[in-house]
Write a protein that holds these residues in place. Structure first.
Motif, PDB file in Angstrom:
ATOM      1  N   ASP A 207       0.819  -1.210   0.000  1.00  0.00           N
ATOM      2  CA  ASP A 207       0.000   0.000   0.000  1.00  0.00           C
ATOM      3  C   ASP A 207       0.853   1.261   0.000  1.00  0.00           C
ATOM      4  OD1 ASP A 207      -2.188  -1.668   0.013  1.00  0.00           O
ATOM      5  OD2 ASP A 207      -2.658  -1.344   2.141  1.00  0.00           O
ATOM      6  N   ILE A 208       1.953   1.240   0.727  1.00  0.00           N
ATOM      7  CA  ILE A 208       2.853   2.390   0.746  1.00  0.00           C
ATOM      8  C   ILE A 208       3.508   2.555  -0.630  1.00  0.00           C
ATOM      9  CG2 ILE A 208       4.984   3.342   1.725  1.00  0.00           C
ATOM     10  CD1 ILE A 208       4.207   1.837   4.346  1.00  0.00           C
ATOM     11  N   ALA A 209       3.977   1.446  -1.209  1.00  0.00           N
ATOM     12  CA  ALA A 209       4.648   1.485  -2.512  1.00  0.00           C
ATOM     13  C   ALA A 209       3.708   1.968  -3.610  1.00  0.00           C
ATOM     14  CB  ALA A 209       5.213   0.110  -2.857  1.00  0.00           C
ATOM     15  N   VAL A 210       2.478   1.481  -3.599  1.00  0.00           N
ATOM     16  CA  VAL A 210       1.505   1.869  -4.618  1.00  0.00           C
ATOM     17  C   VAL A 210       1.224   3.363  -4.539  1.00  0.00           C
ATOM     18  CG1 VAL A 210      -0.918   1.605  -5.311  1.00  0.00           C
ATOM     19  CG2 VAL A 210       0.473  -0.408  -4.857  1.00  0.00           C
ATOM     20  N   GLY A 211       1.253   3.920  -3.342  1.00  0.00           N
ATOM     21  CA  GLY A 211       1.016   5.351  -3.172  1.00  0.00           C
ATOM     22  C   GLY A 211       2.092   6.216  -3.773  1.00  0.00           C
ATOM     23  N   ALA A 212       3.237   5.635  -4.091  1.00  0.00           N
ATOM     24  CA  ALA A 212       4.350   6.404  -4.645  1.00  0.00           C
ATOM     25  C   ALA A 212       4.532   6.173  -6.138  1.00  0.00           C
ATOM     26  CB  ALA A 212       5.638   6.040  -3.908  1.00  0.00           C
ATOM     27  N   GLU A 213       3.698   5.360  -6.744  1.00  0.00           N
ATOM     28  CA  GLU A 213       3.875   5.010  -8.158  1.00  0.00           C
ATOM     29  C   GLU A 213       3.758   6.183  -9.104  1.00  0.00           C
ATOM     30  OE1 GLU A 213       1.149   1.848  -8.962  1.00  0.00           O
ATOM     31  OE2 GLU A 213       2.519   0.333  -8.194  1.00  0.00           O
ATOM     32  N   ASP A 214       3.029   7.206  -8.720  1.00  0.00           N
ATOM     33  CA  ASP A 214       2.827   8.329  -9.630  1.00  0.00           C
ATOM     34  C   ASP A 214       3.957   9.354  -9.586  1.00  0.00           C
ATOM     35  OD1 ASP A 214       2.290   9.214  -7.087  1.00  0.00           O
ATOM     36  OD2 ASP A 214       0.526  10.375  -7.640  1.00  0.00           O
ATOM     37  N   SER A 215       4.953   9.111  -8.757  1.00  0.00           N
ATOM     38  CA  SER A 215       6.053  10.074  -8.661  1.00  0.00           C
ATOM     39  C   SER A 215       7.009   9.914  -9.841  1.00  0.00           C
ATOM     40  CB  SER A 215       6.807   9.896  -7.338  1.00  0.00           C
ATOM     41  OG  SER A 215       7.384   8.623  -7.282  1.00  0.00           O
ATOM     42  N   THR A 216       7.691  10.988 -10.144  1.00  0.00           N
ATOM     43  CA  THR A 216       8.648  10.963 -11.237  1.00  0.00           C
ATOM     44  C   THR A 216      10.056  10.745 -10.691  1.00  0.00           C
ATOM     45  OG1 THR A 216       8.899  13.351 -11.132  1.00  0.00           O
ATOM     46  CG2 THR A 216       7.236  12.499 -12.653  1.00  0.00           C
ATOM     47  N   ALA A 217      10.937  10.327 -11.550  1.00  0.00           N
ATOM     48  CA  ALA A 217      12.330  10.109 -11.152  1.00  0.00           C
ATOM     49  C   ALA A 217      13.157  11.287 -11.621  1.00  0.00           C
ATOM     50  CB  ALA A 217      12.851   8.814 -11.756  1.00  0.00           C
ATOM     51  N   PRO A 218      14.180  11.677 -10.946  1.00  0.00           N
ATOM     52  CA  PRO A 218      14.586  11.172  -9.649  1.00  0.00           C
ATOM     53  C   PRO A 218      13.633  11.645  -8.557  1.00  0.00           C
ATOM     54  CG  PRO A 218      15.991  13.013 -10.230  1.00  0.00           C
ATOM     55  CD  PRO A 218      15.081  12.746 -11.412  1.00  0.00           C
ATOM     56  N   VAL A 219      13.555  10.843  -7.515  1.00  0.00           N
ATOM     57  CA  VAL A 219      12.631  11.105  -6.430  1.00  0.00           C
ATOM     58  C   VAL A 219      13.253  12.108  -5.456  1.00  0.00           C
ATOM     59  CG1 VAL A 219      11.402  10.060  -4.497  1.00  0.00           C
ATOM     60  CG2 VAL A 219      11.640   8.810  -6.640  1.00  0.00           C
ATOM     61  N   ALA A 220      12.506  13.125  -5.127  1.00  0.00           N
ATOM     62  CA  ALA A 220      12.954  14.079  -4.111  1.00  0.00           C
ATOM     63  C   ALA A 220      12.553  13.543  -2.745  1.00  0.00           C
ATOM     64  CB  ALA A 220      12.305  15.442  -4.346  1.00  0.00           C
ATOM     65  N   CYS A 221      13.530  13.360  -1.889  1.00  0.00           N
ATOM     66  CA  CYS A 221      13.266  12.854  -0.549  1.00  0.00           C
ATOM     67  C   CYS A 221      13.445  13.983   0.450  1.00  0.00           C
ATOM     68  CB  CYS A 221      14.197  11.683  -0.225  1.00  0.00           C
ATOM     69  SG  CYS A 221      13.846  10.228  -1.211  1.00  0.00           S
TER      70      CYS A 221
END
Length: 118
Positions: free
Chosen positions: A28-42
């Motif tokens: 569920d956590i991973a699926v919530g991040a699928e729409d992010s673009t790379a590189p990921v801003a942390c």
């Protein structure tokens, strides 16, 4: 990633030991991040956790251990074991600086991030 988003409800409130946390929490956590673009801003702990969840979920899918009822701790343990094999095989670690050294460095970085409020 948007730091204003919160992670889905975690199992830590339900199970403080952590070893019975189902992999579905990671999914569920991973699926919530699928729409992010790379590189990921942390920018904070939520972003970092999502990035890690994506890696664990991808590993679970690739190894066939992706049943939502699977223990997240077991999948993470398997991933760490495979990382040990990779480090040994490719000479990333050695007798002078073993995998435990990497874990110790990661632990120090984690402690620093907690102190900084990440």
């Amino acid at each position: 990633m948007n730091t204003s988003l919160t992670l889905p409800a975690t199992a830590s409130a339900v199970n403080p030991t952590g070893f019975d946390v189902p992999l579905s929490v990671i999914r569920d956590i991973a699926v919530g991040a699928e729409d992010s673009t790379a590189p990921v801003a942390c920018w904070g702990s939520t972003d970092l956790s999502r990035l890690a969840a994506q890696a664990v979920w991808e590993f679970a899918q690739r190894t066939g251990a992706c049943s939502p009822e699977e223990s997240a701790a077991t999948v993470i343990q398997d991933l760490l074991t495979d990382l040990m094999h990779l480090c040994d095989q490719e000479g990333i670690t050695s007798d002078l600086f073993g995998f435990r050294g990497l874990v110790d460095l990661a632990d120090a970085h984690y402690a620093n991030e907690l102190e900084e409020g990440v």
